[in-house]
Design a protein around this motif. Structure first.
Motif, PDB file in Angstrom:
ATOM      1  N   ASN A 177       0.798  -1.229   0.000  1.00 18.56           N
ATOM      2  CA  ASN A 177       0.000   0.000   0.000  1.00 18.56           C
ATOM      3  C   ASN A 177       0.828   1.276   0.000  1.00 18.56           C
ATOM      4  O   ASN A 177       0.277   2.377  -0.003  1.00 18.56           O
ATOM      5  CB  ASN A 177      -0.938   0.004   1.204  1.00 18.56           C
ATOM      6  CG  ASN A 177      -2.057  -1.008   1.085  1.00 18.56           C
ATOM      7  OD1 ASN A 177      -3.026  -0.793   0.371  1.00 18.56           O
ATOM      8  ND2 ASN A 177      -1.918  -2.136   1.769  1.00 18.56           N
ATOM      9  N   GLY A 178       2.152   1.140   0.062  1.00 15.78           N
ATOM     10  CA  GLY A 178       3.012   2.312   0.006  1.00 15.78           C
ATOM     11  C   GLY A 178       2.980   3.166   1.253  1.00 15.78           C
ATOM     12  O   GLY A 178       3.029   4.403   1.168  1.00 15.78           O
ATOM     13  N   ILE A 179       2.922   2.537   2.429  1.00 16.19           N
ATOM     14  CA  ILE A 179       2.863   3.276   3.691  1.00 16.19           C
ATOM     15  C   ILE A 179       3.949   2.775   4.645  1.00 16.19           C
ATOM     16  O   ILE A 179       4.691   1.839   4.333  1.00 16.19           O
ATOM     17  CB  ILE A 179       1.477   3.145   4.368  1.00 16.19           C
ATOM     18  CG1 ILE A 179       1.137   1.666   4.624  1.00 16.19           C
ATOM     19  CG2 ILE A 179       0.404   3.811   3.514  1.00 16.19           C
ATOM     20  CD1 ILE A 179      -0.153   1.457   5.408  1.00 16.19           C
ATOM     21  N   TYR A 180       4.005   3.405   5.807  1.00 27.87           N
ATOM     22  CA  TYR A 180       4.966   3.030   6.831  1.00 27.87           C
ATOM     23  C   TYR A 180       4.298   2.137   7.876  1.00 27.87           C
ATOM     24  O   TYR A 180       3.120   2.325   8.194  1.00 27.87           O
ATOM     25  CB  TYR A 180       5.527   4.277   7.518  1.00 27.87           C
ATOM     26  CG  TYR A 180       6.440   5.081   6.625  1.00 27.87           C
ATOM     27  CD1 TYR A 180       7.815   4.975   6.717  1.00 27.87           C
ATOM     28  CD2 TYR A 180       5.908   5.947   5.661  1.00 27.87           C
ATOM     29  CE1 TYR A 180       8.662   5.697   5.883  1.00 27.87           C
ATOM     30  CE2 TYR A 180       6.742   6.676   4.820  1.00 27.87           C
ATOM     31  CZ  TYR A 180       8.116   6.553   4.936  1.00 27.87           C
ATOM     32  OH  TYR A 180       8.933   7.267   4.108  1.00 27.87           O
ATOM     33  N   GLY A 181       5.042   1.188   8.401  1.00 31.00           N
ATOM     34  CA  GLY A 181       4.508   0.312   9.427  1.00 31.00           C
ATOM     35  C   GLY A 181       5.613  -0.192  10.326  1.00 31.00           C
ATOM     36  O   GLY A 181       6.757  -0.331   9.888  1.00 31.00           O
ATOM     37  N   ILE A 182       5.284  -0.439  11.570  1.00 28.16           N
ATOM     38  CA  ILE A 182       6.240  -1.065  12.490  1.00 28.16           C
ATOM     39  C   ILE A 182       5.625  -2.313  13.086  1.00 28.16           C
ATOM     40  O   ILE A 182       4.478  -2.314  13.537  1.00 28.16           O
ATOM     41  CB  ILE A 182       6.689  -0.099  13.613  1.00 28.16           C
ATOM     42  CG1 ILE A 182       7.643  -0.831  14.576  1.00 28.16           C
ATOM     43  CG2 ILE A 182       5.514   0.507  14.351  1.00 28.16           C
ATOM     44  CD1 ILE A 182       8.322   0.064  15.605  1.00 28.16           C
ATOM     45  N   LYS A 183       6.384  -3.393  13.017  1.00 22.62           N
ATOM     46  CA  LYS A 183       6.090  -4.604  13.788  1.00 22.62           C
ATOM     47  C   LYS A 183       7.078  -4.590  14.946  1.00 22.62           C
ATOM     48  O   LYS A 183       8.265  -4.829  14.757  1.00 22.62           O
ATOM     49  CB  LYS A 183       6.289  -5.867  12.963  1.00 22.62           C
ATOM     50  CG  LYS A 183       5.935  -7.144  13.744  1.00 22.62           C
ATOM     51  CD  LYS A 183       6.672  -8.369  13.233  1.00 22.62           C
ATOM     52  CE  LYS A 183       8.092  -8.442  13.713  1.00 22.62           C
ATOM     53  NZ  LYS A 183       8.223  -8.669  15.193  1.00 22.62           N
ATOM     54  N   PRO A 184       6.629  -4.266  16.146  1.00 25.80           N
ATOM     55  CA  PRO A 184       7.563  -4.163  17.266  1.00 25.80           C
ATOM     56  C   PRO A 184       8.148  -5.518  17.684  1.00 25.80           C
ATOM     57  O   PRO A 184       7.728  -6.576  17.203  1.00 25.80           O
ATOM     58  CB  PRO A 184       6.689  -3.578  18.389  1.00 25.80           C
ATOM     59  CG  PRO A 184       5.491  -3.010  17.711  1.00 25.80           C
ATOM     60  CD  PRO A 184       5.267  -3.886  16.510  1.00 25.80           C
ATOM     61  N   THR A 185       9.088  -5.450  18.588  1.00 25.01           N
ATOM     62  CA  THR A 185       9.608  -6.655  19.220  1.00 25.01           C
ATOM     63  C   THR A 185       8.447  -7.447  19.826  1.00 25.01           C
ATOM     64  O   THR A 185       7.549  -6.874  20.442  1.00 25.01           O
ATOM     65  CB  THR A 185      10.599  -6.285  20.337  1.00 25.01           C
ATOM     66  OG1 THR A 185      11.709  -5.588  19.767  1.00 25.01           O
ATOM     67  CG2 THR A 185      11.103  -7.533  21.067  1.00 25.01           C
ATOM     68  N   HIS A 186       8.469  -8.743  19.639  1.00 25.10           N
ATOM     69  CA  HIS A 186       7.424  -9.600  20.204  1.00 25.10           C
ATOM     70  C   HIS A 186       7.351  -9.396  21.718  1.00 25.10           C
ATOM     71  O   HIS A 186       8.359  -9.478  22.425  1.00 25.10           O
ATOM     72  CB  HIS A 186       7.734 -11.067  19.899  1.00 25.10           C
ATOM     73  CG  HIS A 186       6.714 -12.027  20.425  1.00 25.10           C
ATOM     74  ND1 HIS A 186       6.827 -12.640  21.642  1.00 25.10           N
ATOM     75  CD2 HIS A 186       5.550 -12.470  19.896  1.00 25.10           C
ATOM     76  CE1 HIS A 186       5.791 -13.421  21.848  1.00 25.10           C
ATOM     77  NE2 HIS A 186       4.998 -13.341  20.796  1.00 25.10           N
TER      78      HIS A 186
END
Length: 444
Positions: A177-186
């Motif tokens: 989708n051309g956006i920013y995202g963060i998957k944090p530390t589990h």
């Protein structure tokens, strides 16, 4: 510029300066949704009048945090006290849990306005796909399982949105989708109140339209180091270019995006080095699948016992052990992951600051029957490390392609600082220079 076009960080500044009211922001956002939702289909629940009433109430209150008055979408497998949580399943159609999930509670009590629920793959794991379309091309998937959240942020129907990741459900839609995202530390963000699929893998993350947007939410969650992480200069930054053990699954647009990102960083003064992970890392994707299916068997047993006739075959198969996951296989997968986590964290330090790696094979596939391949995400999810998705530009089909940067466990705040420095260098928009072959990608 209409208020809905503002990024979260831009809107936050204007609200703090009393140059924009919460009501003005939410009315503009709702107007955008009214225009676009019949086409994009990102939402499963909205109550516009209630949102306006909440915005007026927020305008009467002093700002609790930079999230005050910002609109937030919630993936529809994360509980909300005042809205249905359907999980895109006939089992929970219009189900009202009566209590906010922990992540929702944090942003709500920080002043964010929970605008509505976004569509998801069933239980964020399989079965029914979301009805959501990719805003860049309606014939293509927005990715999944965080389909509605990714598309809504990309189409400027909301400033921020929660997603989740068990395999690649959060970072892959950011790329598509051309956006920013963060998957944090589990484990850095409580997943209480979000449907469980795999306790070893499930991670709550969020989307925005800039790194600054991601940082606003990180501050609300008080991620370790958020108030002490030092600014980063791209010049001298030691970047490990990691094609990962599944490079063979990359597509031309994905290879071009990674090559372009590396080249842009190098031109800005970063030290880009080839990074090949040790041989055991090549087994991590298979281990992730084993753990996901093995733990999914227990996760969906309650629904199986009570509503088997309403469950998609995907979940029946999980509970009945159709994947043949043995205790021995699970133990081996757990042990491999534990060994690789220690090894991975040890790679960082004097010689390495961050890893640059694909976020998806390439552009979003055509059709809503698929959400794309999570091959470039599964390993990082199992390693429990933080990942930040950054757009690079457009592929040959005119669809976005991004990359992700990865750090060691609990380096989330530092990784966001690195992302803040790297994003202006990497995210140049436009068509990504074409790479003819895999050999050219490696050479670049």
């Amino acid at each position: 510029m209409e208020p809905y076009e503002l990024t979260a960080s831009e809107a936050s500044k204007l609200i703090a300066e009393r140059k924009l009211s919460c009501e003005e922001l939410v009315r503009s956002t709702l107007k955008r949704i009214e225009e676009r939702e019949p086409t994009i289909r990102a939402w499963t629940y909205l109550d516009p009048q209630r949102a306006i009433r909440q915005a007026r109430e927020l305008d009467k209150q002093p700002a609790k945090s930079p999230l005050h008055g910002l609109t937030f979408g919630v993936k529809d497998m994360i509980d909300t006290a005042d809205m249905p949580t359907s999980h895109n399943s006939p089992v929970y159609f219009e189900h009202r849990p009566g209590k906010d999930a922990a992540c929702v509670s944090v942003v709500r009590h920080s002043g964010a306005l929970i605008l509505g629920k976004t569509d998801t793959v069933e239980f964020a794991s399989g079965g029914r796909k979301a009805a959501t379309r990719n805003p860049w091309n309606l014939a293509h998937t927005p990715g999944g399982s965080s389909s509605g959240s990714g598309a809504a942020v990309a189409d400027r129907m909301v400033q921020l949105a929660f997603g989740t990741q068990t395999g690649g459900s959060h970072i892959r839609p950011a790329s598509f989708n051309g956006i920013y995202g963060i998957k944090p530390t589990h484990g850095a963000i409580s997943r209480e109140g979000a449907k469980m699929y795999s306790h070893t893998l499930d991670t709550v993350g969020w989307y925005g339209r800039s790194v600054a947007d991601l940082q606003l939410v990180a501050e609300a969650f008080r991620l370790v180091g958020h108030d002490t992480a030092a600014p980063v200069d791209v010049k001298g930054l030691k970047v490990g270019l990691c094609r990962s053990p599944v490079w063979r699954k990359s597509e031309p647009a994905g290879r071009a995006a990674l090559a372009a990102a590396a080249k842009r960083l190098e031109a800005a003064g970063a030290i880009v080095i080839e990074l090949e992970l040790p041989a055991p890392f090549g087994e991590l994707n298979a281990a992730q699948e084993t753990i996901m299916q093995g733990e999914g068997r227990a996760a969906f047993l309650p629904e199986y016992l009570a509503y088997r006739h309403l469950l998609h075959q995907d979940f029946v198969d999980k509970v009945e052990g159709a994947h043949g996951i043995t205790p021995e296989a699970l133990i081996a997968a757990y042990d491999l992951a534990a060994d690789c986590r220690r090894t991975f964290d040890g790679l960082f330090g004097k010689e390495l600051d961050v890893i640059l790696t694909p976020a998806a094979p390439g552009e979003a596939p055509e059709g809503l029957h698929t959400t794309g391949d999570w091959a470039f995400n599964a390993m990082w999810t199992l390693l429990h490390v933080p990942c930040v998705g950054i757009p690079v530009g457009l592929g040959s089909q005119g669809l976005p392609v991004g990359i992700q940067i990865v750090g060691p466990r609990f380096s989330d705040a530092a990784l966001l600082r690195i992302a803040d420095a790297c994003a202006p260098v990497i995210d140049l928009g436009g068509t990504i220079p074409h790479v003819e072959s895999e050999e050219e990608a490696v050479a670049a």
